[in-house]
Design an enzyme around this catalytic site. Structure first.
Site, PDB file in Angstrom:
ATOM      1  N   HIS A 174       0.838  -1.207   0.000  1.00  0.00           N
ATOM      2  CA  HIS A 174       0.000   0.000   0.000  1.00  0.00           C
ATOM      3  C   HIS A 174       0.872   1.256   0.000  1.00  0.00           C
ATOM      4  CE1 HIS A 174      -3.742   2.201   1.300  1.00  0.00           C
ATOM      5  NE2 HIS A 174      -2.829   3.044   1.761  1.00  0.00           N
ATOM      6  N   GLU A 175       1.805   1.330   0.941  1.00  0.00           N
ATOM      7  CA  GLU A 175       2.622   2.539   1.055  1.00  0.00           C
ATOM      8  C   GLU A 175       3.571   2.700  -0.138  1.00  0.00           C
ATOM      9  OE1 GLU A 175       1.649   4.633   3.024  1.00  0.00           O
ATOM     10  OE2 GLU A 175       0.493   3.409   4.421  1.00  0.00           O
TER      11      GLU A 175
END
Length: 601
Positions: free
Chosen positions: A391-392
């Site tokens: 995600h990051e």
């Protein structure tokens, strides 16, 4: 269960697992030198006051100076804020962070004349400027965006007053952050063997994922017992946040804080209302999921602390950070060798602060520093941390590609699209892991995780968005926000979103007190809209191949804020002005529930 790897002191963490903040500044002294440089630029900025309509060259010089200041502020602010987050107990860097806030207020004040002056330039003169000085066309989107908000830009004097109030407006978020991250501590819990397990922001959800129901219950009660002791303070902070948003919205002649917040990113409030309405229309899928969870956990009563434990027992395993990196690179190889090369650069060159240490800010985030992105994790060796990393990295590469492909003024994508790339990464990782496994139990475990993404992102974040809206409306209507009223509203939303098949543990009514996103000015709804858009984009990438990949990288990841966000998503193939992406995501959720039930028979 998975490891909960953390370090007592930051100095004990191996260097390769820490982010390279020194790439911003080699020393605090270098940061302080730029602090003075920024201060010295403010008189230069102010010297342009009253001149922006004089000539195309003058306007261009001012905008270039503004870009130069933005680049300097990017490095300056990222250093102080990243260092402060490494250990929130470190008063030196908390002081640097406070200085950064003060500098932003000073910069905003110095620039406050610009928007009113730009608004006063007649259309014919501005059109002539573009003809005289073609380099000004680089700023045309930015100038048009200011001019579309003409009704909400005040006089120069009034803008200075609002800019000076910026420090006060930041106070609720700052106070919440210190209370939540530095001051609150929670009682540890004991497992069946007598081991003490720490309850922290980072360990709370892993504890709720424990198969020992007593641990889940004790962790739940430990956390909310502490919040209950501070509920009046928490309510006062939340009330202050809603009051300051309402104040600025009224001063800028908006009908509501929601309208003001969404206008900043040029998003119609109907998108917000559509989200809530569409989720309300699909509550039965959520209730169906709750019934399945109760059945698979084989409990007479399902409690709020039973929502996170996997419905598939003994299928989880330890996932090292090295394995996470390898899986992410393979899963995202569908986006091309150029994308994978950037992933590997980030993993190899310390873009990421990996593990938890005492005092470190909780959660995870990515900041798109221009030198290179920096990512904060509190990595645990489990599936959730694997997906958080993906995600990051989605955020990071979105920032990187926009910075590389857009001029400074158009490089910073707006928050409406901020969660799309990150969640698209997660969806692609999930599809890769599902395709790779041949074990039915592992497949069921992965589907369990995917279902939880829908529950926690589409439903839960929409519930948060509805709570935030209701709190804002209470202030608008002259009603009081206190612990009792906030808990009452939250209580009713829990009943609506989770239904009758779950026991309503009243401690959950205090959950609002621990959510930092309520201080982000109507941010949370974008998790849900972004999730819906990401599901649609990931399906296009997997099913349409190169054409969809090209549109995604060129028209979305590299677009920055060169157009309004809804148009950028349309160019990539998803229309968020309609309910369709949300409805299709919820249909997928419903079908996954059916598949999960079939697998578990």
């Amino acid at each position: 269960m998975s490891n909960t790897r953390s370090y007592e002191e930051r100095k004990d963490i191996p260097k390769e697992f820490t982010w390279a903040v020194e790439d911003l500044y080699e020393s605090d002294a270098a940061w302080k030198a730029d602090l003075e440089k920024i201060k010295s630029m403010l008189p230069q900025i102010e010297s342009y006051q009253g001149t922006l309509s004089k000539s195309a060259d003058t306007l261009l010089c001012f905008l270039k100076l503004q870009d130069e200041l933005a680049l300097l502020l990017d490095r300056f602010a990222n250093y102080s804020m990243r260092k402060a987050d490494e250990d929130t107990r470190n008063t030196t860097y908390q002081g640097y962070k406070d200085q950064t806030t003060g500098i932003y207020v000073a910069v905003t004040s110095a620039l406050s004349f610009a928007e009113p002056e730009i608004l006063e330039i007649p259309d014919a003169i501005l059109d002539g400027f573009y003809q005289e000085q073609p380099a000004l066309c680089t700023y045309q989107r930015y100038l048009n965006d200011i001019r579309r908000k003409k009704a909400h830009i005040l006089s120069n004097a009034e803008e200075k007053i609002l800019a000076a109030a910026g420090d006060l407006a930041q106070a609720p978020d700052d106070i919440f952050g210190l209370l939540n991250n530095a001051d609150l501590t929670f009682d540890s819990v004991t497992d069946i063997e007598g081991n003490r397990l720490s309850v922290t922001h980072a360990s709370f959800i892993p504890l709720l994922q424990n198969y020992d129901r007593n641990i889940r219950k004790d962790a739940f009660e430990s956390l909310y017992k502490t919040y209950a002791k501070h509920k009046n303070t928490s309510a006062a902070i939340l009330s202050s946040q809603m009051k300051q948003l309402n104040f600025f919205a009224k001063m800028r002649k908006y009908n509501s804080p929601l309208e003001a917040a969404l206008d900043n990113t040029n998003v119609n409030p109907n998108v917000y209302y559509n989200l809530i309405e569409t989720v309300h229309e699909n509550m039965e899928s959520m209730y169906k999921y709750i019934r399945l969870r109760k059945k698979l956990l084989n409990v007479e009563e399902l409690h709020m602390y039973d929502l996170y434990v996997p419905m598939v027992s003994n299928a989880e395993r330890t996932i090292s950070f090295d394995e996470t990196k390898n899986n992410i690179c393979k899963a995202l190889s569908v986006l091309g060798d150029d994308y994978t090369a950037l992933l590997e650069e980030g993993f190899s060159n310390r873009w990421i602060d990996v593990y938890e240490n005492s005092g470190k800010r909780s959660g995870a985030y990515s900041c798109g520093c221009r030198i290179h992105p920096l990512i904060l994790l509190n990595y645990k060796d489990n599936l959730d941390s694997e997906f958080t990393t993906a995600h990051e990295m989605g955020h990071a590469l979105h920032s990187y590609l926009s910075n590389q492909n857009q001029p400074v003024i158009d490089s910073d994508y707006v928050i409406f699209v901020a969660e799309v790339a990150s969640t698209c990464n997660e969806a692609l990782l999930m599809q890769y892991l599902l395709k790779k496994t041949t074990d039915k139990k592992e497949r069921a475990y992965l589907i369990n995780y995917f279902l939880e993404q829908f529950r926690t992102t589409l439903y839960r974040q929409t519930m948060f968005a509805e709570f935030e809206l209701k709190m804002s409306q209470m202030i608008q209507n002259g009603e009081s926000i206190n612990a009792e009223t906030a808990c009452s509203v939250y209580h009713d939303l829990i009943d609506l979103y989770f239904g009758k098949e779950i026991v309503h543990d009243t401690k959950i009514d205090l959950e609002w007190a621990r959510i930092p996103h309520f201080y982000y000015n109507f941010y949370v709804y974008q998790y849900a809209t972004g999730f819906s858009a990401a599901i649609a984009l990931s399906q296009k990438i997997l099913h349409e191949g190169e054409s969809a990949v090209s549109a995604y990288k060129k028209n979305f990841l590299s677009a920055g804020c060169s157009k309004d966000p809804v148009s950028i998503l349309k160019d990539a193939g998803v229309d968020m002005s309609t309910k369709k992406p949300i409805e299709e995501a919820l249909q997928l959720f419903d079908s996954l529930i059916d598949e999960m039930e079939a697998l578990m028979r």
